[in-house]
Design a protein around this motif. Structure first.
Motif, short mmCIF file in Angstrom:
data_model
loop_
_atom_site.label_atom_id
_atom_site.label_comp_id
_atom_site.label_asym_id
_atom_site.label_seq_id
_atom_site.Cartn_x
_atom_site.Cartn_y
_atom_site.Cartn_z
N ALA A 1 -10.80 18.69 -0.04
CA ALA A 1 -9.85 17.68 0.39
C ALA A 1 -10.20 16.32 -0.21
CB ALA A 1 -9.83 17.60 1.91
N VAL A 2 -9.19 15.57 -0.57
CA VAL A 2 -9.38 14.23 -1.11
C VAL A 2 -9.51 13.25 0.05
CG1 VAL A 2 -8.32 12.40 -2.47
CG2 VAL A 2 -8.06 14.78 -3.16
N VAL A 3 -10.58 12.49 0.05
CA VAL A 3 -10.76 11.45 1.07
C VAL A 3 -10.24 10.16 0.48
CG1 VAL A 3 -12.42 10.21 2.50
CG2 VAL A 3 -12.76 12.65 2.04
N PHE A 4 -9.13 9.69 1.04
CA PHE A 4 -8.44 8.53 0.48
C PHE A 4 -9.33 7.30 0.42
CE2 PHE A 4 -5.26 5.02 0.98
CZ PHE A 4 -4.68 5.16 -0.27
N SER A 5 -10.10 7.04 1.47
CA SER A 5 -10.97 5.85 1.48
C SER A 5 -11.99 5.89 0.35
CB SER A 5 -11.66 5.70 2.83
OG SER A 5 -12.46 6.83 3.12
N GLU A 6 -12.47 7.07 0.00
CA GLU A 6 -13.43 7.20 -1.10
C GLU A 6 -12.74 7.00 -2.46
OE1 GLU A 6 -16.83 7.63 -1.19
OE2 GLU A 6 -16.65 7.14 0.93
N ALA A 7 -11.54 7.55 -2.59
CA ALA A 7 -10.80 7.41 -3.84
C ALA A 7 -10.41 5.96 -4.10
CB ALA A 7 -9.56 8.29 -3.82
N ASP B 1 0.23 2.78 -9.07
CA ASP B 1 0.69 4.15 -9.28
C ASP B 1 -0.43 5.16 -9.05
OD1 ASP B 1 -0.55 3.25 -11.62
OD2 ASP B 1 1.01 4.00 -12.95
N GLN B 2 -1.63 4.83 -9.48
CA GLN B 2 -2.80 5.70 -9.21
C GLN B 2 -3.09 5.73 -7.72
OE1 GLN B 2 -4.85 7.46 -11.57
NE2 GLN B 2 -5.76 8.40 -9.77
N ALA B 3 -2.94 4.59 -7.04
CA ALA B 3 -3.16 4.54 -5.59
C ALA B 3 -2.14 5.42 -4.87
CB ALA B 3 -3.07 3.11 -5.08
N ALA B 4 -0.89 5.39 -5.31
CA ALA B 4 0.14 6.24 -4.70
C ALA B 4 -0.18 7.71 -4.96
CB ALA B 4 1.51 5.87 -5.24
N TYR B 5 -0.67 8.03 -6.14
CA TYR B 5 -1.08 9.40 -6.46
C TYR B 5 -2.22 9.85 -5.53
CZ TYR B 5 -3.08 13.30 -9.13
OH TYR B 5 -3.59 14.52 -9.50
N GLU B 6 -3.23 9.01 -5.35
CA GLU B 6 -4.35 9.35 -4.47
C GLU B 6 -3.87 9.54 -3.03
OE1 GLU B 6 -7.25 10.17 -5.46
OE2 GLU B 6 -7.14 9.44 -7.52
N LEU B 7 -2.94 8.71 -2.59
CA LEU B 7 -2.37 8.87 -1.26
C LEU B 7 -1.63 10.19 -1.14
CD1 LEU B 7 -1.76 7.75 1.56
CD2 LEU B 7 0.20 6.55 0.54
N GLU C 1 -6.51 -3.55 0.82
CA GLU C 1 -6.19 -4.90 0.38
C GLU C 1 -5.51 -4.77 -0.97
OE1 GLU C 1 -9.70 -7.32 0.17
OE2 GLU C 1 -10.86 -5.78 -0.82
N SER C 2 -4.72 -5.78 -1.31
CA SER C 2 -4.01 -5.76 -2.58
C SER C 2 -4.22 -7.08 -3.31
CB SER C 2 -2.52 -5.49 -2.37
OG SER C 2 -1.91 -6.58 -1.71
N ARG C 3 -3.95 -7.06 -4.60
CA ARG C 3 -4.02 -8.28 -5.40
C ARG C 3 -2.98 -8.17 -6.52
NH1 ARG C 3 -9.81 -7.71 -8.64
NH2 ARG C 3 -9.16 -6.01 -10.00
N ASP C 4 -2.77 -9.30 -7.17
CA ASP C 4 -1.83 -9.37 -8.30
C ASP C 4 -0.44 -8.87 -7.90
OD1 ASP C 4 -3.88 -10.37 -9.91
OD2 ASP C 4 -4.44 -8.37 -10.62
N ASP C 5 0.09 -9.45 -6.82
CA ASP C 5 1.44 -9.08 -6.34
C ASP C 5 1.58 -7.59 -6.09
OD1 ASP C 5 2.41 -11.73 -6.34
OD2 ASP C 5 2.87 -11.60 -8.48
N ASP C 6 0.61 -7.02 -5.40
CA ASP C 6 0.61 -5.60 -5.02
C ASP C 6 0.56 -4.66 -6.23
OD1 ASP C 6 0.72 -6.34 -2.31
OD2 ASP C 6 2.90 -6.44 -2.37
N GLU C 7 -0.04 -5.11 -7.30
CA GLU C 7 -0.22 -4.26 -8.48
C GLU C 7 -1.47 -3.40 -8.36
OE1 GLU C 7 1.56 -3.69 -11.45
OE2 GLU C 7 3.16 -4.66 -10.32
N ALA D 1 -10.16 -1.54 2.22
CA ALA D 1 -10.66 -2.81 2.76
C ALA D 1 -11.47 -2.64 4.04
CB ALA D 1 -9.50 -3.76 3.04
N SER D 2 -11.21 -1.59 4.77
CA SER D 2 -11.84 -1.43 6.07
C SER D 2 -13.32 -1.07 5.91
CB SER D 2 -11.14 -0.33 6.86
OG SER D 2 -11.72 -0.19 8.12
#
Length: 88
Positions: free
Chosen positions: A3-9, A17-23, A67-73, A78-79
């Motif tokens: 299983a992919v652990v999102f917090s680790e990824a 787009d990579q973040a959405a893929y990991e999610l 957390e996000s930066r560069d206009d959610d790019e 963060a936790s």
């Protein structure tokens, strides 16, 4: 399959787009046997699944888990603790 652990990824900054893929992997909506490079159209074309995954990233930012930066790019975890870890 592990299983992919999102917090680790998401421990380092990741483009949206990579973040959405990991999610998607962590939710079980995508499978790791189809790599990100072959899944990009889900995020770059206008479709309900890609929009929902991006909206979820933004909701996780609002909740303080990402957390996000560069206009959610870019996004990263963060936790410092998980929601169900309590001090006694």
């Amino acid at each position: 399959m592990t299983a992919v652990v999102f917090s680790e990824a998401m421990k380092d900054w990741v483009y949206w787009d990579q973040a959405a893929y990991e999610l998607g992997l962590s939710l079980g909506a995508l499978t790791a046997d189809v790599p990100f490079s072959k899944s990009k159209r889900i995020f770059w074309e206008d479709n309900p699944a890609g929009r929902a995954l991006h909206a979820t990233l933004l909701a996780l930012v609002e909740a303080g888990l990402l957390e996000s930066r560069d206009d959610d790019e870019e996004f990263r975890w963060a936790s410092t603790t998980l929601l169900n870890e309590f001090d006694d």
